[in-house]
Design a protein around this motif. Structure first.
Motif, short mmCIF file in Angstrom:
data_model
loop_
_atom_site.label_atom_id
_atom_site.label_comp_id
_atom_site.label_asym_id
_atom_site.label_seq_id
_atom_site.Cartn_x
_atom_site.Cartn_y
_atom_site.Cartn_z
N LEU A 354 -2.21 7.17 -8.37
CA LEU A 354 -2.32 6.27 -7.52
C LEU A 354 -1.56 6.54 -6.39
O LEU A 354 -0.38 6.03 -6.87
CB LEU A 354 -3.50 5.47 -7.31
CG LEU A 354 -4.04 4.54 -7.94
CD1 LEU A 354 -4.80 3.60 -8.71
CD2 LEU A 354 -5.78 5.34 -7.47
N ARG A 355 -1.64 6.90 -5.36
CA ARG A 355 0.26 7.69 -4.18
C ARG A 355 -0.42 6.92 -2.94
O ARG A 355 -1.79 7.14 -2.50
CB ARG A 355 0.08 8.98 -4.04
CG ARG A 355 0.37 9.49 -5.55
CD ARG A 355 1.39 9.22 -6.33
NE ARG A 355 1.60 9.89 -7.53
CZ ARG A 355 1.87 9.69 -8.42
NH1 ARG A 355 1.89 8.58 -7.95
NH2 ARG A 355 2.12 10.27 -9.29
N GLY A 356 0.71 6.34 -2.53
CA GLY A 356 0.29 6.29 -1.18
C GLY A 356 -0.40 5.28 -0.43
O GLY A 356 -1.05 3.99 -1.63
N GLU A 357 -1.43 5.42 0.38
CA GLU A 357 -2.92 4.65 0.79
C GLU A 357 -3.67 4.13 -0.05
O GLU A 357 -4.98 3.61 -0.93
CB GLU A 357 -3.67 5.20 1.87
CG GLU A 357 -2.64 4.69 3.35
CD GLU A 357 -3.18 5.05 4.74
OE1 GLU A 357 -4.68 5.74 4.67
OE2 GLU A 357 -3.11 5.74 5.44
N ASP A 358 -3.94 5.47 -1.16
CA ASP A 358 -5.29 5.51 -2.56
C ASP A 358 -4.49 4.17 -3.28
O ASP A 358 -5.99 3.11 -3.72
CB ASP A 358 -4.94 6.77 -3.42
CG ASP A 358 -5.57 8.01 -2.39
OD1 ASP A 358 -5.93 7.93 -1.65
OD2 ASP A 358 -5.23 9.37 -2.73
N LEU A 359 -3.55 3.96 -3.68
CA LEU A 359 -3.26 2.84 -4.21
C LEU A 359 -3.70 1.26 -3.84
O LEU A 359 -4.01 0.30 -4.27
CB LEU A 359 -1.23 1.97 -4.65
CG LEU A 359 -0.89 0.94 -5.40
CD1 LEU A 359 -1.61 1.07 -6.86
CD2 LEU A 359 0.20 1.40 -5.99
N ILE A 360 -3.09 1.23 -2.15
CA ILE A 360 -3.37 0.13 -1.59
C ILE A 360 -4.77 -0.13 -1.65
O ILE A 360 -6.14 -1.19 -1.62
CB ILE A 360 -3.38 -0.08 -0.12
CG1 ILE A 360 -1.53 0.81 -0.15
CG2 ILE A 360 -3.51 -1.69 0.70
CD1 ILE A 360 -0.89 -0.91 -1.51
N ILE A 361 -6.06 0.80 -0.92
CA ILE A 361 -7.19 1.20 -0.74
C ILE A 361 -8.02 0.52 -2.05
O ILE A 361 -8.73 -0.05 -2.18
CB ILE A 361 -8.02 2.33 -0.43
CG1 ILE A 361 -7.49 2.78 0.88
CG2 ILE A 361 -9.29 2.96 -0.74
CD1 ILE A 361 -7.66 4.04 1.02
N PHE A 362 -7.84 1.37 -3.87
CA PHE A 362 -8.03 0.80 -4.50
C PHE A 362 -7.88 -0.32 -4.79
O PHE A 362 -8.88 -1.42 -5.50
CB PHE A 362 -7.41 1.88 -6.35
CG PHE A 362 -8.49 1.59 -7.35
CD1 PHE A 362 -9.16 2.23 -7.61
CD2 PHE A 362 -8.15 1.09 -7.97
CE1 PHE A 362 -9.70 2.69 -8.52
CE2 PHE A 362 -8.66 0.42 -9.45
CZ PHE A 362 -9.70 2.10 -9.71
N LEU A 363 -6.66 -1.07 -5.12
CA LEU A 363 -6.39 -2.70 -5.09
C LEU A 363 -7.49 -2.99 -4.30
O LEU A 363 -7.66 -4.15 -5.09
CB LEU A 363 -5.13 -2.68 -5.63
CG LEU A 363 -4.21 -1.36 -6.14
CD1 LEU A 363 -2.50 -2.70 -5.62
CD2 LEU A 363 -3.89 -2.96 -7.45
N GLY A 364 -7.08 -3.20 -3.56
CA GLY A 364 -8.35 -3.96 -2.45
C GLY A 364 -9.66 -3.98 -2.62
O GLY A 364 -10.62 -5.19 -2.63
N LYS A 365 -10.18 -2.69 -2.94
CA LYS A 365 -11.42 -3.08 -3.93
C LYS A 365 -11.86 -3.27 -4.86
O LYS A 365 -13.31 -4.37 -5.44
CB LYS A 365 -11.93 -1.49 -3.99
CG LYS A 365 -12.17 -0.99 -2.59
CD LYS A 365 -12.82 0.53 -3.56
CE LYS A 365 -13.13 1.39 -1.65
NZ LYS A 365 -12.93 2.67 -2.26
N ASN A 366 -10.87 -3.93 -5.89
CA ASN A 366 -10.69 -4.53 -7.52
C ASN A 366 -10.59 -6.20 -7.32
O ASN A 366 -10.56 -6.05 -8.06
CB ASN A 366 -10.01 -3.83 -8.38
CG ASN A 366 -10.89 -2.72 -8.46
OD1 ASN A 366 -12.13 -2.20 -9.39
ND2 ASN A 366 -10.34 -0.97 -7.90
N ILE A 367 -9.24 -6.01 -6.51
CA ILE A 367 -8.82 -7.23 -6.48
C ILE A 367 -8.97 -8.30 -5.35
O ILE A 367 -8.93 -7.89 -4.15
CB ILE A 367 -6.75 -7.04 -5.83
CG1 ILE A 367 -6.64 -6.23 -7.59
CG2 ILE A 367 -6.60 -8.64 -6.25
CD1 ILE A 367 -5.15 -6.18 -7.10
N ASN A 368 -9.70 -9.56 -6.06
CA ASN A 368 -10.17 -10.21 -4.92
C ASN A 368 -9.22 -10.76 -4.05
O ASN A 368 -8.55 -12.23 -4.95
CB ASN A 368 -11.15 -10.83 -5.60
CG ASN A 368 -12.02 -11.97 -4.26
OD1 ASN A 368 -11.70 -11.79 -2.73
ND2 ASN A 368 -12.41 -13.60 -4.77
#
Length: 371
Positions: A354-368
């Motif tokens: 996961l790079r750049g915004e992809d890391l943030i977006i993925f975490l945002g979808k999976n971490i409450n």
């Protein structure tokens, strides 16, 4: 000026780990009464691990015969040529015989299975060669002023991509009908380049015969599948234990119960430095919500002071461990950095690289994130 048709991507596989013992090869040639006393030249890639080092040997025609010998790590393409540029292409195998009438161009190559199989592959690829040659002619015949024209270059790139698609189509078709021909493996290797996506590599590789899959050159791909079984999406991440810069022993299992990003990096890695602010931001945003980072530094002992300095300068406020004896990188199949693996609280790999915004977006979808 760049020629769009000469833009070549060479994928440097980590084959030095898998190199076969040096195998002797020989070329014996019969040329009759032609070119007496003339020197012939053999050109070939010395070893896979020395890609880019073109080996050149020479032999003098004596009594209608010439001879070359040397070492190879695997069958490789080569050429035998005269000083005037006339040549014949061969594949170096254990023993090759070249019979020449009045021209190298129309030589008969015998004595090895690979060279016997080559004409079948060349015939299958003729439509691609015809298209490629036609496109090259358009470029070469164009006036110099046109060659620098952006619109002209774009049109050539479009044709080049279409030609690559045609090459791949023909190669896939060849593989399906010639599963035990050595050039099916050559075609497979060209199709996938340096790709490691087993969803793409796997089906093609499995079409090859048992003999081809067992080649020493195929060990790189066998290793990909071995690693994929350990580190594929949905797998429980392999356990490891190592030391941090203070000498404290850290285990991956210490992080169970959290989302954990295993981040492979090194102080000398420019792309790692460029990516690190994104990881720092992710830790800051999600660190209080069950997310953490475990860095794995690929710095060798001689650069570990640089590693410690980078941890501070790059604001890496998480634990970093050393890749002692390359143990961790071998388990996870790391051949380039930066690379990362995201684990869920149960230790299951749920994302990779996961790079750049992809890391943030993925975490945002999976971490409450509790507000």
């Amino acid at each position: 000026m760049k020629n769009p048709f000469f833009t070549v991507l060479i994928s440097l596989f980590s084959l030095s780990c898998f190199a076969q013992e040096n195998i002797p090869f020989s070329i014996n040639g019969k040329i009759g009464k032609y070119f007496p006393g003339e020197k012939l030249y053999l050109r070939y890639w010395a070893y896979w691990r020395d890609l880019g080092k073109n080996a050149i040997d020479s032999a003098i025609i004596k009594d209608g015969n010439f001879h070359f010998n040397g070492l190879m790590a695997s069958p490789i393409q080569a050429s035998v040529s005269r000083k005037n540029g006339e040549m014949v292409n061969v594949y170096l195998d254990s023993a090759v015989m070249i019979s020449i009438n009045d021209s190298l161009k129309y030589s008969k190559v015998t004595g090895s299975r690979i060279n016997a199989e080559l004409p079948t592959y060349e015939s299958a690829m003729k439509p691609f060669k015809k298209r490629f040659d036609a496109a090259m002619k358009v470029f070469m015949d164009a006036p110099e002023s046109k060659k620098t024209n952006a619109e002209f270059q774009d049109s050539l790139r479009k044709v080049a991509h279409e030609n690559i698609d045609e090459r791949i189509r023909l190669q896939k078709e060849f593989i399906s009908h010639n599963t035990d021909n050595y050039f099916s493996f050559v075609a497979f290797r060209e199709i996938i380049g340096g790709g490691r996506d087993t969803a793409i590599v796997g089906p093609l590789f499995r079409q090859l015969s048992t003999r081809l899959r067992g080649l020493s050159e195929a060990q790189y791909f066998r290793e990909i599948f071995r690693i994929e079984k350990l580190t594929g999406i949905g797998r429980i991440a392999p356990e490891f234990r190592s030391e941090d810069p203070q000498g404290k022993h850290i285990s991956l299992s210490d992080y169970r119960g959290k989302y954990i990003l295993i981040d492979f990096w090194a102080s000398w890695c420019g792309p790692c430095k460029d990516e690190m602010p994104n990881v720092v931001f992710a830790k800051k945003k999600f660190g209080q919500h069950g997310f953490d980072v475990l860095g794995v530094s690929l710095d060798k002992p001689v650069t570990r002071q640089n590693c410690i300095r980078a941890i501070g300068e790059w604001k890496m406020d998480w634990t970093t461990v050393y890749n002692l004896d390359d143990h961790i990188s071998k388990i996870y199949g790391i051949t380039s950095i930066p690379r990362n693996f995201l684990l869920d609280p149960k230790g299951k790999i749920i994302a990779r690289d996961l790079r750049g915004e992809d890391l943030i977006i993925f975490l945002g979808k999976n971490i409450n994130v509790k507000r």
